[in-house]
Design a protein around this motif. Sequence first.
Motif, PDB file in Angstrom:
ATOM      1  N   PRO A 111       0.824  -1.206   0.000  1.00 10.39           N
ATOM      2  CA  PRO A 111       0.000   0.000   0.000  1.00 10.39           C
ATOM      3  C   PRO A 111       0.865   1.266   0.000  1.00 10.39           C
ATOM      4  N   HIS A 112       0.387   2.257  -0.727  1.00 15.24           N
ATOM      5  CA  HIS A 112       1.118   3.525  -0.795  1.00 15.24           C
ATOM      6  C   HIS A 112       0.904   4.361   0.465  1.00 15.24           C
ATOM      7  N   HIS A 113      -0.283   4.272   1.037  1.00 12.97           N
ATOM      8  CA  HIS A 113      -0.612   5.112   2.187  1.00 12.97           C
ATOM      9  C   HIS A 113      -1.371   4.320   3.239  1.00 12.97           C
ATOM     10  N   LYS A 114      -1.003   4.558   4.492  1.00 18.60           N
ATOM     11  CA  LYS A 114      -1.796   4.048   5.607  1.00 18.60           C
ATOM     12  C   LYS A 114      -2.725   5.185   6.036  1.00 18.60           C
ATOM     13  N   ASP A 147      -0.215   7.520   7.768  1.00 20.29           N
ATOM     14  CA  ASP A 147       0.435   8.592   7.010  1.00 20.29           C
ATOM     15  C   ASP A 147      -0.525   9.769   6.848  1.00 20.29           C
ATOM     16  N   ILE A 148      -1.817   9.434   6.774  1.00 19.23           N
ATOM     17  CA  ILE A 148      -2.861  10.434   6.569  1.00 19.23           C
ATOM     18  C   ILE A 148      -4.028  10.114   7.499  1.00 19.23           C
ATOM     19  N   ILE A 149      -4.502  11.116   8.224  1.00 15.55           N
ATOM     20  CA  ILE A 149      -5.712  10.991   9.043  1.00 15.55           C
ATOM     21  C   ILE A 149      -6.781  11.850   8.391  1.00 15.55           C
ATOM     22  N   VAL A 150      -7.918  11.222   8.062  1.00 13.67           N
ATOM     23  CA  VAL A 150      -9.008  11.909   7.388  1.00 13.67           C
ATOM     24  C   VAL A 150     -10.195  12.035   8.334  1.00 13.67           C
ATOM     25  N   PHE A 151     -10.716  13.248   8.455  1.00 13.64           N
ATOM     26  CA  PHE A 151     -11.972  13.489   9.165  1.00 13.64           C
ATOM     27  C   PHE A 151     -13.074  13.484   8.104  1.00 13.64           C
ATOM     28  N   ALA A 152     -13.957  12.504   8.172  1.00 13.66           N
ATOM     29  CA  ALA A 152     -15.020  12.386   7.173  1.00 13.66           C
ATOM     30  C   ALA A 152     -15.980  13.571   7.258  1.00 13.66           C
ATOM     31  N   PRO A 153     -16.769  13.808   6.195  1.00 15.15           N
ATOM     32  CA  PRO A 153     -17.790  14.859   6.248  1.00 15.15           C
ATOM     33  C   PRO A 153     -18.994  14.411   7.077  1.00 15.15           C
ATOM     34  N   VAL A 175      -4.457  11.964  17.999  1.00 15.72           N
ATOM     35  CA  VAL A 175      -4.578  12.669  16.720  1.00 15.72           C
ATOM     36  C   VAL A 175      -3.575  13.820  16.662  1.00 15.72           C
ATOM     37  N   GLN A 176      -3.511  14.605  17.726  1.00 19.39           N
ATOM     38  CA  GLN A 176      -2.616  15.765  17.748  1.00 19.39           C
ATOM     39  C   GLN A 176      -1.153  15.351  17.623  1.00 19.39           C
ATOM     40  N   GLU A 177      -0.797  14.247  18.261  1.00 16.18           N
ATOM     41  CA  GLU A 177       0.605  13.824  18.297  1.00 16.18           C
ATOM     42  C   GLU A 177       1.010  12.994  17.081  1.00 16.18           C
ATOM     43  N   ALA A 178       0.038  12.543  16.307  1.00 19.41           N
ATOM     44  CA  ALA A 178       0.349  11.716  15.143  1.00 19.41           C
ATOM     45  C   ALA A 178       1.168  12.504  14.128  1.00 19.41           C
ATOM     46  N   LYS A 179       2.079  11.827  13.464  1.00 17.55           N
ATOM     47  CA  LYS A 179       2.913  12.468  12.451  1.00 17.55           C
ATOM     48  C   LYS A 179       2.192  12.622  11.114  1.00 17.55           C
ATOM     49  N   ALA A 180       1.028  12.033  11.010  1.00 17.12           N
ATOM     50  CA  ALA A 180       0.254  12.052   9.769  1.00 17.12           C
ATOM     51  C   ALA A 180      -0.186  13.461   9.399  1.00 17.12           C
ATOM     52  N   VAL A 181      -0.407  13.667   8.099  1.00 14.53           N
ATOM     53  CA  VAL A 181      -1.140  14.850   7.644  1.00 14.53           C
ATOM     54  C   VAL A 181      -2.596  14.645   8.027  1.00 14.53           C
ATOM     55  N   LYS A 182      -3.226  15.683   8.575  1.00 16.38           N
ATOM     56  CA  LYS A 182      -4.616  15.574   9.027  1.00 16.38           C
ATOM     57  C   LYS A 182      -5.489  16.465   8.154  1.00 16.38           C
ATOM     58  N   ILE A 183      -6.433  15.848   7.494  1.00 17.09           N
ATOM     59  CA  ILE A 183      -7.267  16.565   6.532  1.00 17.09           C
ATOM     60  C   ILE A 183      -8.731  16.227   6.774  1.00 17.09           C
ATOM     61  N   ALA A 184      -9.578  17.243   6.820  1.00 20.11           N
ATOM     62  CA  ALA A 184     -11.012  17.058   7.026  1.00 20.11           C
ATOM     63  C   ALA A 184     -11.761  17.457   5.763  1.00 20.11           C
ATOM     64  N   HIS A 212      -4.059  15.542  -2.133  1.00 15.55           N
ATOM     65  CA  HIS A 212      -3.721  16.804  -1.465  1.00 15.55           C
ATOM     66  C   HIS A 212      -2.910  16.545  -0.197  1.00 15.55           C
ATOM     67  N   ALA A 213      -3.312  15.540   0.587  1.00 18.14           N
ATOM     68  CA  ALA A 213      -2.586  15.234   1.815  1.00 18.14           C
ATOM     69  C   ALA A 213      -1.177  14.745   1.506  1.00 18.14           C
ATOM     70  N   ALA A 214      -1.049  13.905   0.485  1.00 16.84           N
ATOM     71  CA  ALA A 214       0.265  13.387   0.117  1.00 16.84           C
ATOM     72  C   ALA A 214       1.184  14.497  -0.379  1.00 16.84           C
ATOM     73  N   ALA A 215       0.635  15.416  -1.156  1.00 18.44           N
ATOM     74  CA  ALA A 215       1.434  16.538  -1.648  1.00 18.44           C
ATOM     75  C   ALA A 215       1.905  17.414  -0.499  1.00 18.44           C
ATOM     76  N   SER A 216       1.017  17.623   0.492  1.00 15.40           N
ATOM     77  CA  SER A 216       1.386  18.414   1.654  1.00 15.40           C
ATOM     78  C   SER A 216       2.504  17.736   2.443  1.00 15.40           C
ATOM     79  N   SER A 217       2.419  16.420   2.558  1.00 12.09           N
ATOM     80  CA  SER A 217       3.442  15.682   3.282  1.00 12.09           C
ATOM     81  C   SER A 217       4.792  15.775   2.588  1.00 12.09           C
TER      82      SER A 217
END
Length: 322
Positions: free
Chosen positions: A5-8, A192-198, A218-227, A311-316
């Motif tokens: 997998p490319h992203h977790k 790698d990415i944490i997503v907040f669903a709509p 969530v705050q301490e995770a190294k992931a990009v966080k995107i809602a 978008h999250a991957a590009a930000s990372s």
Amino acid sequence: MSQAPHHKVALLAGGVGGAKMAEGLAGLDGIDLSIIGNVADDEVFHGLWVSPDIDTLTYSLAGMIDRKQGWGVADEGKRALGILSQLGEETWMTLGDKDLGLHIYRTMRRKNGDRPQDIARHIARSFGIKPDILLPTDDVIQTRLETDMGWLSFQQYFVREQCKPTVSTLRFDGLDLARPTPEALAALAEADIIVFAPSNPLVSIAPILAIPDIRAAVQEAKAVKIAVSPLIAGKVVKGPADRMMTALGMRADSVGIAEHYAGLIDMLVIDHADAALGPDIWALGIEPIVEAILMKSQKDKCRLADQVIQHAAASSRSGARA
């Protein structure tokens, strides 16, 4: 040889919006998806433990969902409810016959002392679901709403009263005894990415974050966080989120969503109809991403999910997080 997998991805999800986002992410290649679902809507009906948001995730990912109403099982009968009604029981919580089979199984295993997380995972695997459906806690937490009709459970407010009462206070009972599941904490730490669903931020996502140690994870995770905003032009696609936000003194638009998640997310995906709100979102230290966020079809779900991940991957890669 299969490609790793490319992203977790860890998805925080509740309600129909959460299930749609889960379907979109599950439809992408190269995604190792864990879904942390809301359990604060759970309630006992007819002696059975019902977990509406977890079941909506399960039925959606299994291709069994009733698309017309957004929850429950498609092509469902209600003979059992007919008998219960004849016997004088309240049947405003419309549980179909197939659905009741799942609740019987869950309740049986809970009474045997099995972990709720283990039960949810077994159900998902039995239905052929590949993403991991995780509970944020094995303990019982329940949303309670103070309204102009008095205190109501979420299902009384949402189903029986059809979201008509005005909400003045929210609380989540059971938090003092609740502990996070190790599976949920691990999914957040390893993502790698944490997503907040709509999803409704107040009654779908907030109960997850309110469980001790989940918000900090969530705050301490190294992931990009995107809602993804659940609001388009100040209106919700489905559910009472906009009315609840207004009633509780919040700004009922995508800026209000950004204010609610400030300190937790790096990026917020908003609809083209809300592009003018971008500067106000930037001012909160959150990058606004403008896309078409309405999900009517599986193609829409996968398109939006892919945009979120891109978008999250590009930000990372660029290190351009807020």
